[in-house]
Design a protein around this motif. Structure first.
Motif, short mmCIF file in Angstrom:
data_model
loop_
_atom_site.label_atom_id
_atom_site.label_comp_id
_atom_site.label_asym_id
_atom_site.label_seq_id
_atom_site.Cartn_x
_atom_site.Cartn_y
_atom_site.Cartn_z
N GLN A 3 -25.42 -56.09 -22.24
CA GLN A 3 -25.84 -57.30 -21.54
C GLN A 3 -25.22 -58.49 -22.27
O GLN A 3 -25.90 -59.37 -22.75
CB GLN A 3 -27.36 -57.41 -21.51
CG GLN A 3 -28.02 -56.41 -20.58
CD GLN A 3 -27.73 -56.67 -19.13
OE1 GLN A 3 -27.48 -57.79 -18.71
NE2 GLN A 3 -27.74 -55.63 -18.32
N GLN A 109 -21.21 -57.13 -7.12
CA GLN A 109 -22.02 -57.29 -8.32
C GLN A 109 -22.46 -55.94 -8.86
O GLN A 109 -22.44 -55.72 -10.08
CB GLN A 109 -23.24 -58.17 -8.04
CG GLN A 109 -24.09 -58.40 -9.29
CD GLN A 109 -25.26 -59.32 -9.03
OE1 GLN A 109 -25.15 -60.30 -8.31
NE2 GLN A 109 -26.40 -59.00 -9.62
N ARG A 110 -22.88 -55.04 -8.00
CA ARG A 110 -23.29 -53.71 -8.47
C ARG A 110 -22.14 -52.98 -9.12
O ARG A 110 -22.33 -52.27 -10.12
CB ARG A 110 -23.85 -52.90 -7.29
CG ARG A 110 -25.21 -53.35 -6.80
CD ARG A 110 -26.28 -53.21 -7.88
NE ARG A 110 -26.48 -51.82 -8.29
CZ ARG A 110 -27.35 -51.00 -7.72
NH1 ARG A 110 -28.12 -51.43 -6.72
NH2 ARG A 110 -27.48 -49.77 -8.16
N GLU A 113 -21.73 -54.51 -12.55
CA GLU A 113 -22.82 -54.06 -13.42
C GLU A 113 -22.55 -52.65 -13.94
O GLU A 113 -22.79 -52.35 -15.13
CB GLU A 113 -24.14 -54.08 -12.66
CG GLU A 113 -24.68 -55.47 -12.39
CD GLU A 113 -25.90 -55.44 -11.48
OE1 GLU A 113 -26.35 -54.32 -11.11
OE2 GLU A 113 -26.41 -56.53 -11.14
N ARG A 165 -28.83 -60.85 -15.30
CA ARG A 165 -27.62 -60.34 -14.67
C ARG A 165 -26.55 -61.43 -14.58
O ARG A 165 -25.64 -61.35 -13.75
CB ARG A 165 -27.92 -59.79 -13.27
CG ARG A 165 -28.84 -58.58 -13.25
CD ARG A 165 -28.88 -57.94 -11.87
NE ARG A 165 -29.69 -56.73 -11.87
CZ ARG A 165 -30.93 -56.66 -11.43
NH1 ARG A 165 -31.52 -57.74 -10.94
NH2 ARG A 165 -31.60 -55.53 -11.48
N ALA A 168 -22.72 -60.11 -15.03
CA ALA A 168 -22.18 -59.37 -13.90
C ALA A 168 -22.07 -60.25 -12.66
O ALA A 168 -21.07 -60.19 -11.93
CB ALA A 168 -23.07 -58.16 -13.60
#
Length: 224
Positions: A3, A109-110, A113, A165, A168
């Motif tokens: 992160q 975005q996924r 991530e 988040r 990402a």
């Protein structure tokens, strides 16, 4: 640090050898806040600080060398392109809901991530830079297509929270803008007492996915 945009800071000693050899690590970024250096090692995915004595030694070494108190990894040479933000993009607060844009924002975005979770941060940065240099054009961020993209990411927050988040989300937004000919950058910033880290997308002096008041609470440590 999986992160990186919101990760913790740790205390770490200088490795054996001189402060100069430590500072010559090509994967280090750092900034100085009130005479305290904060480092980001993109090869080890972590933020860290030095002890008080070693921090003082590193500052003295920096001031005697060609290094500055804000420094980027060797592979990133864009410091001269960074402009302190003065405003938030108007598209953040205005624009219609378009399901296709929201779906695209969530999907990209996924994917980002997943990459951040599975791959070294340096690899994620390198791939982002390659894509941007290959595809970004000169379309202004004020264009309709850019505004729709930015607004899509804002509406996506209603379906997938932006909390923790920011990294990402910012990389994903910059990639989506790049694919449509708009050049955007990603900025990571830090603050102390207590330590905090944040990330946002930016074009010229405009913040593209946050308020300018929020990002000004952080000092940039990495400009991508």
């Amino acid at each position: 640090m999986k992160q990186t945009g919101c990760g913790p800071v740790v205390r770490a000693p200088l490795p054996a050898g001189s402060a100069m050899s430590f500072l010559e690590n090509p994967d280090l970024a750092w900034c100085e806040i009130n005479e305290t250096l904060v480092f980001l090692d993109i090869s080890k995915d972590r933020y860290f600080r030095l002890s008080n004595d070693q921090n003082r030694e590193a500052l003295e070494t920096i001031d005697r060398s060609e290094f500055g108190r804000w420094h980027q990894p060797v592979a990133l040479t864009g410091l001269s392109k960074w402009t302190p933000p003065t405003r938030s993009c108007a598209a953040i607060g205005f624009g219609s809901f378009q399901m296709a844009e929201v779906a695209r924002a969530l999907w990209v975005q996924r994917r980002v991530e997943w990459r951040i979770a599975k791959q070294p941060f340096g690899s994620v940065i390198a791939d982002f830079c390659r894509v941007r240099e290959a595809r970004a054009g000169n379309l202004p961020v004020s264009s309709n297509i850019a505004s729709c993209t930015i607004r899509g990411f804002e509406h996506a927050r209603l379906l997938r929270t932006a909390a923790e988040r920011c990294l990402a989300r910012s990389i994903a937004l910059a990639l989506c803008l790049t694919s449509r000919g708009v050049r955007a950058h990603v900025v990571l910033g830090v603050r102390l007492a207590p330590f905090g880290a944040h990330c946002w997308a930016q074009a010229d002096d405009q913040v593209l996915n946050d308020s300018v008041e929020e990002v000004l609470r952080y000092k940039p440590i990495l400009f991508i």
